[in-house]
Design an enzyme around this catalytic site. Sequence first.
Site, PDB file in Angstrom:
ATOM      1  N   LYS A   1      63.749  51.864  41.279  1.00 32.90           N
ATOM      2  CA  LYS A   1      64.454  53.151  41.540  1.00 32.90           C
ATOM      3  C   LYS A   1      66.005  52.904  41.446  1.00 32.90           C
ATOM      4  CE  LYS A   1      64.807  52.273  46.794  1.00 32.90           C
ATOM      5  NZ  LYS A   1      65.996  52.322  46.968  1.00 32.90           N
ATOM      6  N   ASP A   2      66.506  51.348  41.167  1.00 33.44           N
ATOM      7  CA  ASP A   2      67.757  51.019  41.034  1.00 33.44           C
ATOM      8  C   ASP A   2      68.137  51.138  39.475  1.00 33.44           C
ATOM      9  OD1 ASP A   2      68.477  50.525  43.731  1.00 33.44           O
ATOM     10  OD2 ASP A   2      68.049  48.672  43.435  1.00 33.44           O
TER      11      ASP A   2
ATOM     12  N   ARG B   1      70.525  48.409  59.102  1.00 33.36           N
ATOM     13  CA  ARG B   1      70.219  49.802  59.469  1.00 33.36           C
ATOM     14  C   ARG B   1      69.422  49.776  60.836  1.00 33.36           C
ATOM     15  NH1 ARG B   1      69.556  52.732  53.640  1.00 33.36           N
ATOM     16  NH2 ARG B   1      70.980  51.409  52.591  1.00 33.36           N
TER      17      ARG B   1
END
Length: 306
Positions: A82-83, A153
């Site tokens: 996805k990068d 996160r």
Amino acid sequence: MKKTIRIGTRGSKLALWQANHVKARIEGQFPDLEVKITTIKTTGDMIVDRPLSMVGGKGLFVKEIEKALLESTIDIAVHSMKDMPGELPPGLVIGAVPARENPFDVLISNNLTLAELPKGARIGTSSLRRASQIKHARPDIETASIRGNLDTRLKKLAAGEFDATLLAAAGLIRLGMKSVITQYFDETIMIPAVGQGALCIESRQDDRDIAPVLAFLDHGETHTVVSGERAFLRRLEGSCHIPVACFGRLEDHRVILTGLVASEDGRTILKETVAGTPEDPQKAGIDLAETLLSRGADKILENLNS
């Protein structure tokens, strides 16, 4: 075949897990090979105080690694698919795509599902794609940018800075952190990023010595559907930092692709599904993009880029 294979990767906990996973698979199949891992700091790793959409988007996590590949200081690169930008630098190819992990997004909260979160809840996400789809499902929810690795996160969530956060299931599963997941989303709620859950093994186009390793690592079904998803991305010239999404699966000897283009505020969502042949998944991806463009996706993308 080479006697030593040098794998290039980012230095994050997840990136190193992925590189070591590939290293272990190569060593298991080719015991005479020595496999070394080289960590490379990327621009995306160095910029932690701004949303990536403000500083260039997708290629920020791969540029420096691709430079090392082109300069032959590494032999293969292991990325999160996805990068990867839609277009690769000349001389580089996606040599292998291993079997995909869970491709979907998840919600992490204090045991409340998306439907159960209170009105006005604050969700942390660095992805415009995720934010727009969540706003579409729950217009009352506030989204705020959150950067950093998984641990960072989760600490911000535990500290009460957010009521929930959105992450890819694959990273949490790979790091043995499934227990923190509150809710899994399928593509009816949130379509994942192109290639999400898959790894990309990038190599030099002219490096014939690496071919047996790439052939062993490649998973045909995953490679096929990801090729269709990436063709969709290339046609839209999109990145993971604008609200564009696509997910493919093989079903009854057909490639089924579902794609989405959304406005940043989530008010406008264009979604379509097309079917194509496994022999030409790229055509299905292009057809899907053209269908969405004809329905007004071009206007949404123009507004986002202006």
